[in-house]
Structure formats: structure tokens, C-alpha cells
Design a protein around this motif. Structure first.
Motif, PDB file in Angstrom:
ATOM      1  N   TYR A   1       0.987   5.340   0.827  1.00 28.29           N
ATOM      2  CA  TYR A   1       0.281   6.515   1.415  1.00 28.29           C
ATOM      3  C   TYR A   1       1.064   7.685   1.237  1.00 28.29           C
ATOM      4  CZ  TYR A   1      -2.956   3.061   3.824  1.00 28.29           C
ATOM      5  OH  TYR A   1      -3.989   2.295   3.896  1.00 28.29           O
TER       6      TYR A   1
ATOM      7  N   GLN B   1       1.588  11.577   3.380  1.00 26.96           N
ATOM      8  CA  GLN B   1       1.069  12.229   4.403  1.00 26.96           C
ATOM      9  C   GLN B   1       1.642  13.595   4.482  1.00 26.96           C
ATOM     10  OE1 GLN B   1       3.022  10.406   8.249  1.00 26.96           O
ATOM     11  NE2 GLN B   1       1.160  11.011   9.416  1.00 26.96           N
TER      12      GLN B   1
ATOM     13  N   PHE C   1       4.876  -0.239   8.342  1.00 27.49           N
ATOM     14  CA  PHE C   1       5.326   0.906   7.349  1.00 27.49           C
ATOM     15  C   PHE C   1       6.785   0.851   7.234  1.00 27.49           C
ATOM     16  CE2 PHE C   1       1.297   2.744   6.323  1.00 27.49           C
ATOM     17  CZ  PHE C   1       0.459   2.058   7.273  1.00 27.49           C
ATOM     18  N   GLY C   2       7.225   1.742   6.018  1.00 27.61           N
ATOM     19  CA  GLY C   2       8.486   2.191   5.823  1.00 27.61           C
ATOM     20  C   GLY C   2       8.727   3.399   6.673  1.00 27.61           C
ATOM     21  N   ALA C   3       9.930   3.837   6.683  1.00 28.97           N
ATOM     22  CA  ALA C   3       9.954   5.431   7.559  1.00 28.97           C
ATOM     23  C   ALA C   3       9.543   6.315   6.793  1.00 28.97           C
ATOM     24  CB  ALA C   3      11.483   5.452   8.000  1.00 28.97           C
TER      25      ALA C   3
ATOM     26  N   PHE D   1      -4.752   7.375   1.597  1.00 30.84           N
ATOM     27  CA  PHE D   1      -4.723   6.097   0.755  1.00 30.84           C
ATOM     28  C   PHE D   1      -4.428   6.603  -0.673  1.00 30.84           C
ATOM     29  CE2 PHE D   1      -4.722   1.955  -0.595  1.00 30.84           C
ATOM     30  CZ  PHE D   1      -5.750   1.884  -1.658  1.00 30.84           C
TER      31      PHE D   1
ATOM     32  N   TYR E   1       0.849  -1.292   0.024  1.00 33.23           N
ATOM     33  CA  TYR E   1       0.076   0.031  -0.043  1.00 33.23           C
ATOM     34  C   TYR E   1       0.814   1.358  -0.085  1.00 33.23           C
ATOM     35  CZ  TYR E   1      -3.464  -3.509   1.508  1.00 33.23           C
ATOM     36  OH  TYR E   1      -4.457  -4.300   1.581  1.00 33.23           O
TER      37      TYR E   1
ATOM     38  N   LEU F   1      -2.785   9.759   7.173  1.00 31.19           N
ATOM     39  CA  LEU F   1      -2.325   9.116   5.969  1.00 31.19           C
ATOM     40  C   LEU F   1      -3.569   9.223   5.081  1.00 31.19           C
ATOM     41  CD1 LEU F   1      -0.331   7.958   8.116  1.00 31.19           C
ATOM     42  CD2 LEU F   1       0.080   6.090   6.597  1.00 31.19           C
TER      43      LEU F   1
ATOM     44  N   PHE G   1      -7.045   6.401   7.209  1.00 35.25           N
ATOM     45  CA  PHE G   1      -6.902   7.148   8.509  1.00 35.25           C
ATOM     46  C   PHE G   1      -7.265   8.282   8.801  1.00 35.25           C
ATOM     47  CE2 PHE G   1      -2.919   4.722   9.695  1.00 35.25           C
ATOM     48  CZ  PHE G   1      -2.803   3.867   8.808  1.00 35.25           C
TER      49      PHE G   1
ATOM     50  N   LEU H   1       4.585   7.184   2.100  1.00 31.05           N
ATOM     51  CA  LEU H   1       4.750   5.863   2.866  1.00 31.05           C
ATOM     52  C   LEU H   1       4.436   4.773   2.301  1.00 31.05           C
ATOM     53  CD1 LEU H   1       3.640   7.638   5.984  1.00 31.05           C
ATOM     54  CD2 LEU H   1       5.731   6.616   6.386  1.00 31.05           C
TER      55      LEU H   1
ATOM     56  N   GLY I   1       7.654   5.738  10.740  1.00 28.19           N
ATOM     57  CA  GLY I   1       6.428   5.321  10.083  1.00 28.19           C
ATOM     58  C   GLY I   1       5.596   4.787  11.261  1.00 28.19           C
TER      59      GLY I   1
END
Lengths: 112, 114
Positions: free
Chosen positions: A35, A37, A102-104, A45, A33, A43, B105, A88, B42
Motif C-alpha cells: 500500500y 499512504q 502492517f510494517g511501520a 492499494f 500486500y 492507504l 481503505f 506499507l 503502521g
């Protein structure tokens, strides 16, 4: 649990330029997925990819999934200031995406 | 349709206090998940509830608890607050349980512990 690495960590591009963000998983991907932000907000989608080789597009954003390499890429064509934010990637375990890892994130700045 | 709504938007608490965060899912969504996002990282999974039952729990201490109500709204409770609990707490809802249902979210609750 998934371990997702994103690259680059940050990116500054001139408006109108193309760019690519990568996400690599250390474990088998059952779904990926993307996202977006904005700082301090929730977040949004963007896209969900589930099958190897799948490619999806939304406006000027295209995402691809390479299941064999356990990688996904997000490509933005002709970037605009509205594309700025943190991107993300997220992935869940095999049967339930709610325990999503999630990745950073990749921080994108688009200079007008 | 309204998106995922969270309250309050910001909160300042002192170490040792407790806090309750609230979340209303998108209408028709039965699954609610909670995430903690520390600056520069994250989101980290805390809990998932589906049809009022806990379906998953992340690697968080017992000071963290949650519940889901009959109308599918949810609360996250954190007891004995520590400085390290300062973060953005995100609630996400999905239509159902499973991998084909993307998470949507809310804008989060910014918690500051002093």
C-alpha cells in the motif's frame, strides 16, 4: 499474528533514480500486500502477491515475493515526485486477510 | 464508484468522553474492518465485521466496540477516551472474507483527545 519489518525506514532519492524497499516477515507469508499512504490520508492499494516467486508490475512499480525467505521487495524505476509517500507492506493470517498486520512503513522523498 | 467514505474527517474530544466514527464501504463490499494508526506506525487491527457478524478482534480494550448495519455500513465506538486514543482511525472494506480480497481503505478520521 505477523511481524513485518520494512527497510529502509526512510529514503531520499533524486528524481529519475531507481529504488527498492524491502519487507521481511518473521512468520510464514500467505499473501503480501503493498500500500501507499500520503501523510494523514488513507492507504491506497498497490499490489497483492500470493505465490512464491510471483512478480507484479503497475506502471513503474514492481513487487516480488520470495516465499522461502519470507520477503517481498518493491522496486520503483525512474522515480518521480508523484511516487513520494509512505509505502506499507501488509500480511494476514492464513485464511483471512482482514486481520492484516502492517510494517511501520518506508517514507520515500523524491527530490526534483 | 465511490470509495470507502468515513465521517467525520477530524474530531477533537476530551478525556472521558465517548466518540462514534462512521464508515460506508464500497458498494458491493460486505466486509468492513477498522484500524488504528498512531503517527509513525503502521495501522493496527481493531475489528472486522462480515455480513453483520464480528469475525475478528484485535488487542484493544473493551472500551472499543463496533457494529455493522444491514446496508454494510459500520460504526466504531470508543468510550472513556484516553489521551492515547489520539490517532488516525481507518476503515477498510473488501468484497468478501478471505485472503484473496484486498482491503480498500478510506481516508480516515483524525481523532485528537485533549
Amino acid at each position: 499474528s505477523q511481524e513485518l519489518e520494512q527497510s529502509p525506514q526512510s529514503l531520499i532519492v533524486q528524481e529519475g533514480k531507481n529504488l527498492t524497499i524491502n519487507c521481511t516477515s518473521s512468520k510464514t507469508l500467505y499473501g503480501l500486500y503493498w500500500y501507499k499512504q500520503k501523510y494523514g490520508e488513507g492507504l491506497i492499494f498497490l499490489m497483492m502477491l500470493q505465490k512464491g516467486g510471483e512478480e507484479k508490475s503497475h506502471e513503474k512499480i514492481t513487487a516480488k515475493l520470495d516465499e522461502k525467505k519470507q520477503q517481498s521487495s518493491l522496486h520503483i524505476t525512474a522515480s518521480q515526485p508523484s511516487h513520494a509517500g509512505i509505502y506499507l507492506c501488509g500480511a494476514g493470517p492464513q485464511y483471512n486477510n482482514n486481520d492484516m498486520r502492517f510494517g511501520a512503513g518506508t517514507r520515500l522523498t523524491v527530490k526534483p | 464508484d465511490a470509495g470507502v467514505t468515513q465521517s467525520p474527517t477530524h474530531l477533537i474530544k476530551t478525556r472521558g468522553q465517548h466518540v462514534t466514527l462512521r464508515c460506508s464501504p464500497i458498494s458491493g463490499h460486505k466486509s468492513v474492518s477498522w484500524y488504528q494508526q498512531v503517527l509513525g506506525q503502521g495501522p493496527q487491527f481493531i475489528f472486522q465485521y462480515y455480513e453483520k457478524e464480528e469475525r475478528g478482534r484485535g488487542n484493544f480494550p473493551d472500551r472499543f466496540s463496533a457494529r455493522q448495519f444491514p446496508n454494510y455500513s459500520s460504526e466504531l465506538n470508543v468510550n472513556a477516551l484516553l489521551l492515547g486514543d489520539s490517532a488516525l482511525y481507518l476503515c477498510a472494506s473488501s468484497r468478501r472474507d478471505g485472503i484473496n480480497s484486498p482491503l480498500h481503505f478510506g481516508n480516515g478520521t483524525r481523532l485528537t483527545v485533549t
